[in-house]
Design a protein around this motif. Sequence first.
Motif, PDB file in Angstrom:
ATOM      1  N   ASP A 132     -17.437  54.143  52.583  1.00  0.00           N
ATOM      2  CA  ASP A 132     -16.509  55.108  51.984  1.00  0.00           C
ATOM      3  C   ASP A 132     -17.212  56.266  51.294  1.00  0.00           C
ATOM      4  O   ASP A 132     -16.586  57.290  51.023  1.00  0.00           O
ATOM      5  CB  ASP A 132     -15.550  54.409  51.009  1.00  0.00           C
ATOM      6  CG  ASP A 132     -14.328  53.854  51.716  1.00  0.00           C
ATOM      7  OD1 ASP A 132     -14.069  54.254  52.871  1.00  0.00           O
ATOM      8  OD2 ASP A 132     -13.632  53.031  51.111  1.00  0.00           O
ATOM      9  N   ASN A 151     -13.843  54.610  57.413  1.00  0.00           N
ATOM     10  CA  ASN A 151     -13.999  55.018  56.018  1.00  0.00           C
ATOM     11  C   ASN A 151     -12.762  55.789  55.547  1.00  0.00           C
ATOM     12  O   ASN A 151     -11.857  56.112  56.329  1.00  0.00           O
ATOM     13  CB  ASN A 151     -15.287  55.809  55.810  1.00  0.00           C
ATOM     14  CG  ASN A 151     -15.283  57.170  56.481  1.00  0.00           C
ATOM     15  OD1 ASN A 151     -14.365  57.515  57.210  1.00  0.00           O
ATOM     16  ND2 ASN A 151     -16.331  57.946  56.226  1.00  0.00           N
ATOM     17  N   ARG A 152     -12.726  56.062  54.278  1.00  0.00           N
ATOM     18  CA  ARG A 152     -11.591  56.738  53.646  1.00  0.00           C
ATOM     19  C   ARG A 152     -11.317  58.083  54.308  1.00  0.00           C
ATOM     20  O   ARG A 152     -10.167  58.433  54.587  1.00  0.00           O
ATOM     21  CB  ARG A 152     -11.881  56.904  52.148  1.00  0.00           C
ATOM     22  CG  ARG A 152     -10.814  57.638  51.365  1.00  0.00           C
ATOM     23  CD  ARG A 152     -11.226  57.837  49.906  1.00  0.00           C
ATOM     24  NE  ARG A 152     -12.599  58.282  49.735  1.00  0.00           N
ATOM     25  CZ  ARG A 152     -13.018  59.544  49.888  1.00  0.00           C
ATOM     26  NH1 ARG A 152     -12.170  60.490  50.222  1.00  0.00           N
ATOM     27  NH2 ARG A 152     -14.280  59.853  49.702  1.00  0.00           N
TER      28      ARG A 152
END
Length: 185
Positions: A132, A151-152
Amino acid sequence: TQLVMRAAVGIPPEVIAHARTPVGQGIAGVSAQLGEPIYVDDHARIRAGTVSARELASATPGTPMSLTVPIKARGEVVGVVNITGRGDGLPYTPQDIQFIDALMRQAGFLLENARLMSGLGRLKAFNESVIDTIEDPLAVADADGRLAASNRRFRERFELGNGDRLAASLPLNAEQRPVLVRLLA
């Protein structure tokens, strides 16, 4: 090092809460220290001091009235189980002893697996936190081309979740889509 009583049947909770046995002392402590089971056929001899727990550990089990068996994980003693007084008052049989030994080996195996699974959970959380921190969108696909992890930044930009098919879900043009399909194949 001390053994701490975690559970018992027939022992008051206040005794369980405060019971501590140094490793190497008493029947449970010697069993833990040696990593060997101890079978007691006459508790009166121990109380009278005519036989020690160490002597019992090296003795061949006869007709024991109590069993103290170490729980091992990866070869190390992680606990001890003490089983005293069958309900029928009879001594434990060789089959009882084999069963308890096998059960405690399985308990050690399960404890080790639980420890490993806990470690995997922490490792997964760490990996996710590292992923992230990457500023670019990042995704991992499984063998079927489905989103396995991301990931974010990827989730924010593409609004896809685990299990979504990447090639069908991403906003790709006619030239990009076949390239992604080949990469995922």
